[in-house]
Design a protein around this motif. Structure first.
Motif, PDB file in Angstrom:
ATOM      1  N   LYS A  73       0.821  -1.216   0.000  1.00 48.81           N
ATOM      2  CA  LYS A  73       0.000   0.000   0.000  1.00 48.81           C
ATOM      3  C   LYS A  73       0.852   1.262   0.000  1.00 48.81           C
ATOM      4  N   LEU A  74       2.010   1.187   0.639  1.00 49.33           N
ATOM      5  CA  LEU A  74       2.900   2.347   0.696  1.00 49.33           C
ATOM      6  C   LEU A  74       3.635   2.552  -0.630  1.00 49.33           C
ATOM      7  N   ILE A  75       3.965   1.460  -1.296  1.00 46.20           N
ATOM      8  CA  ILE A  75       4.824   1.539  -2.485  1.00 46.20           C
ATOM      9  C   ILE A  75       4.046   1.789  -3.771  1.00 46.20           C
ATOM     10  N   LYS A  76       2.881   1.155  -3.881  1.00 49.76           N
ATOM     11  CA  LYS A  76       2.125   1.225  -5.141  1.00 49.76           C
ATOM     12  C   LYS A  76       1.899   2.656  -5.641  1.00 49.76           C
ATOM     13  N   PRO A  77       1.535   3.595  -4.749  1.00 49.40           N
ATOM     14  CA  PRO A  77       1.295   4.970  -5.222  1.00 49.40           C
ATOM     15  C   PRO A  77       2.500   5.580  -5.926  1.00 49.40           C
ATOM     16  N   GLN A  78       3.690   5.039  -5.692  1.00 48.09           N
ATOM     17  CA  GLN A  78       4.896   5.577  -6.329  1.00 48.09           C
ATOM     18  C   GLN A  78       5.064   5.035  -7.743  1.00 48.09           C
ATOM     19  N   GLY A  79       4.107   4.213  -8.200  1.00 50.90           N
ATOM     20  CA  GLY A  79       4.170   3.694  -9.568  1.00 50.90           C
ATOM     21  C   GLY A  79       5.168   2.569  -9.753  1.00 50.90           C
ATOM     22  N   ILE A  80       5.620   1.974  -8.650  1.00 56.87           N
ATOM     23  CA  ILE A  80       6.559   0.850  -8.757  1.00 56.87           C
ATOM     24  C   ILE A  80       5.771  -0.449  -8.704  1.00 56.87           C
ATOM     25  N   LYS A  81       6.143  -1.396  -9.569  1.00 57.14           N
ATOM     26  CA  LYS A  81       5.493  -2.702  -9.609  1.00 57.14           C
ATOM     27  C   LYS A  81       5.761  -3.433  -8.291  1.00 57.14           C
ATOM     28  N   VAL A  82       4.719  -3.928  -7.674  1.00 57.87           N
ATOM     29  CA  VAL A  82       4.876  -4.665  -6.424  1.00 57.87           C
ATOM     30  C   VAL A  82       4.345  -6.080  -6.630  1.00 57.87           C
ATOM     31  N   THR A  83       5.160  -7.079  -6.353  1.00 52.24           N
ATOM     32  CA  THR A  83       4.717  -8.466  -6.538  1.00 52.24           C
ATOM     33  C   THR A  83       4.891  -9.244  -5.237  1.00 52.24           C
ATOM     34  N   ARG A  84       4.326 -10.446  -5.250  1.00 47.68           N
ATOM     35  CA  ARG A  84       4.340 -11.293  -4.055  1.00 47.68           C
ATOM     36  C   ARG A  84       4.684 -12.689  -4.541  1.00 47.68           C
ATOM     37  N   LEU A  85       5.369 -13.488  -3.732  1.00 48.43           N
ATOM     38  CA  LEU A  85       5.664 -14.873  -4.127  1.00 48.43           C
ATOM     39  C   LEU A  85       4.356 -15.608  -4.375  1.00 48.43           C
ATOM     40  N   ALA A  86       4.318 -16.432  -5.432  1.00 49.07           N
ATOM     41  CA  ALA A  86       3.123 -17.231  -5.710  1.00 49.07           C
ATOM     42  C   ALA A  86       2.936 -18.245  -4.588  1.00 49.07           C
ATOM     43  N   GLN A  87       1.678 -18.551  -4.320  1.00 46.76           N
ATOM     44  CA  GLN A  87       1.404 -19.548  -3.283  1.00 46.76           C
ATOM     45  C   GLN A  87       0.679 -20.718  -3.914  1.00 46.76           C
ATOM     46  N   GLY A  88       0.990 -21.907  -3.504  1.00 50.35           N
ATOM     47  CA  GLY A  88       0.352 -23.092  -4.070  1.00 50.35           C
ATOM     48  C   GLY A  88       0.992 -24.326  -3.512  1.00 50.35           C
ATOM     49  N   ILE A  89       0.752 -25.467  -4.164  1.00 46.82           N
ATOM     50  CA  ILE A  89       1.328 -26.703  -3.641  1.00 46.82           C
ATOM     51  C   ILE A  89       2.815 -26.752  -3.975  1.00 46.82           C
ATOM     52  N   SER A  90       3.581 -27.345  -3.087  1.00 41.00           N
ATOM     53  CA  SER A  90       5.034 -27.428  -3.260  1.00 41.00           C
ATOM     54  C   SER A  90       5.386 -28.308  -4.449  1.00 41.00           C
ATOM     55  N   MET A  91       6.487 -27.958  -5.114  1.00 38.21           N
ATOM     56  CA  MET A  91       7.012 -28.807  -6.190  1.00 38.21           C
ATOM     57  C   MET A  91       7.348 -30.174  -5.594  1.00 38.21           C
ATOM     58  N   GLY A  92       6.989 -31.229  -6.305  1.00 38.23           N
ATOM     59  CA  GLY A  92       7.365 -32.568  -5.865  1.00 38.23           C
ATOM     60  C   GLY A  92       6.524 -33.087  -4.719  1.00 38.23           C
ATOM     61  N   SER A  93       5.566 -32.278  -4.261  1.00 42.04           N
ATOM     62  CA  SER A  93       4.744 -32.743  -3.147  1.00 42.04           C
ATOM     63  C   SER A  93       3.545 -33.500  -3.680  1.00 42.04           C
ATOM     64  N   ASP A  94       2.759 -34.024  -2.776  1.00 38.57           N
ATOM     65  CA  ASP A  94       1.652 -34.880  -3.120  1.00 38.57           C
ATOM     66  C   ASP A  94       0.371 -34.114  -2.838  1.00 38.57           C
ATOM     67  N   ILE A  95      -0.506 -34.002  -3.816  1.00 42.40           N
ATOM     68  CA  ILE A  95      -1.761 -33.266  -3.601  1.00 42.40           C
ATOM     69  C   ILE A  95      -2.523 -33.885  -2.437  1.00 42.40           C
ATOM     70  N   GLU A  96      -2.431 -35.205  -2.366  1.00 39.70           N
ATOM     71  CA  GLU A  96      -3.119 -35.944  -1.313  1.00 39.70           C
ATOM     72  C   GLU A  96      -2.785 -35.405   0.078  1.00 39.70           C
ATOM     73  N   TYR A  97      -1.532 -34.981   0.257  1.00 43.19           N
ATOM     74  CA  TYR A  97      -1.097 -34.566   1.587  1.00 43.19           C
ATOM     75  C   TYR A  97      -1.050 -33.047   1.770  1.00 43.19           C
ATOM     76  N   ALA A  98      -1.431 -32.294   0.721  1.00 40.36           N
ATOM     77  CA  ALA A  98      -1.401 -30.835   0.845  1.00 40.36           C
ATOM     78  C   ALA A  98      -2.464 -30.399   1.845  1.00 40.36           C
ATOM     79  N   ASP A  99      -2.158 -29.373   2.645  1.00 41.59           N
ATOM     80  CA  ASP A  99      -3.179 -28.927   3.588  1.00 41.59           C
ATOM     81  C   ASP A  99      -4.248 -28.143   2.846  1.00 41.59           C
ATOM     82  N   GLU A 100      -5.402 -28.030   3.480  1.00 38.80           N
ATOM     83  CA  GLU A 100      -6.581 -27.440   2.851  1.00 38.80           C
ATOM     84  C   GLU A 100      -6.332 -26.013   2.385  1.00 38.80           C
ATOM     85  N   ALA A 101      -5.687 -25.223   3.239  1.00 39.13           N
ATOM     86  CA  ALA A 101      -5.465 -23.811   2.917  1.00 39.13           C
ATOM     87  C   ALA A 101      -4.591 -23.675   1.677  1.00 39.13           C
TER      88      ALA A 101
END
Lengths: 192, 192
Positions: free
Chosen positions: B152-180
């Protein structure tokens, strides 16, 4: 990363079972310690290295001439272990025996013969009031060989020699027990 | 066990993730070190505590005024992390950005507000040639809140702000991924 942090990580990696990631966590934890905490950490390491020596009776670690256990405990049973750390494990049980630390096991490949272990010192202790020697070396090839070797030396003196029972772990699952353990547990099955 | 060994075990227990048994193994490993090895171990701990300070640019650990990364790397991308150890993790990827260490996350319960983090220092760095700020705080409540606050502080300055993608881990098992995690991975699913 700075070179001093890298050096600390490499040192932590030398601890048993510590890989790169764990070593990094420990190093960062040390960096985050207050100066007082870090100083205490340094002091206890120094204290241990300066003070800890071997008990002249059993060979366990001690700060003084005769260790905590040897100086107070009266027992006619001696439990023989390979390393001092094994005493810590056995002391968690209810058994309260005397101990004797061999400081290793027979291992011809590593050049460890009977003369490199504290076997002579064990035999000298048997002239006292000893009713039983429990051989508590690990249930692996070298631990077994060491136990058999010592048993042969002691038995002729008419002293009872025993060995830790081998079988499946308490609370474990038969399904996951390894073949060797399961075979041993079956061979030595107990009559109810 | 001698009191100095007990003290050392207690010290090792203060390292992250170390329980009684692991602490005992480490203490016995230290006892078994040669005097030279033990001395080296003490020296690197002391060296780290004496020399390691924070980089005046990014806040990472350094032996000198400006850290290894800030002194040589030219990048118009700044990756913002909570702790110096996060830099070590991100450096294992192929990305080569500048960094900024907050030294914590917003945590009202622990009395950590914006003024306790290096947010002001981050904003001051944005007057230079910065094209993007990657917010790489942890995907938990506090990490998210911190990222949102800074965005919120940076965006008004016109600088691109990104966040690490969130999802299931590489090589992990969907079966064991937590719900969130699984919910998040579904919400942010990628079109192929």
């Amino acid at each position: 990363m700075t070179s001093s942090i890298k050096k600390l990580i490499n040192k932590f990696r030398k601890l048993p079972g510590v890989g790169q990631k764990t070593a990094e966590r420990y190093a960062f934890a040390v960096i985050s310690m207050s100066d007082i905490e870090a100083e205490e950490f340094l002091n206890v390491i120094r204290e241990v290295k300066d003070n800890v020596k071997f008990c002249i009776v059993c060979g366990n670690f001690t700060d003084v001439e005769v260790c905590d256990i040897c100086s107070v405990r009266q027992s006619d049973i001696i439990t023989v272990v390979a390393y001092p750390k094994d005493i810590a494990a056995i002391e968690k049980t209810h058994l309260r025996t005397a101990y004797h630390v061999l400081h290793g096991v027979l291992s011809p490949l590593d050049g460890k013969g009977p003369d490199n272990l504290r076997i002579k010192e064990l035999l000298e202790r048997l002239y006292g009031d000893v009713s039983e020697v429990i051989l508590a070396t690990n249930p692996d090839v070298e631990g077994e060989a060491t136990a058999m070797y010592i048993a042969k030396l002691i038995k002729p003196q008419g002293i009872k020699v025993t060995r830790l029972a081998q079988g499946i772990s308490m609370g474990s699952d038969i399904e996951y027990a390894d073949e060797a353990t399961l075979s041993r547990a079956l061979e030595t099955r107990v009559v109810l």
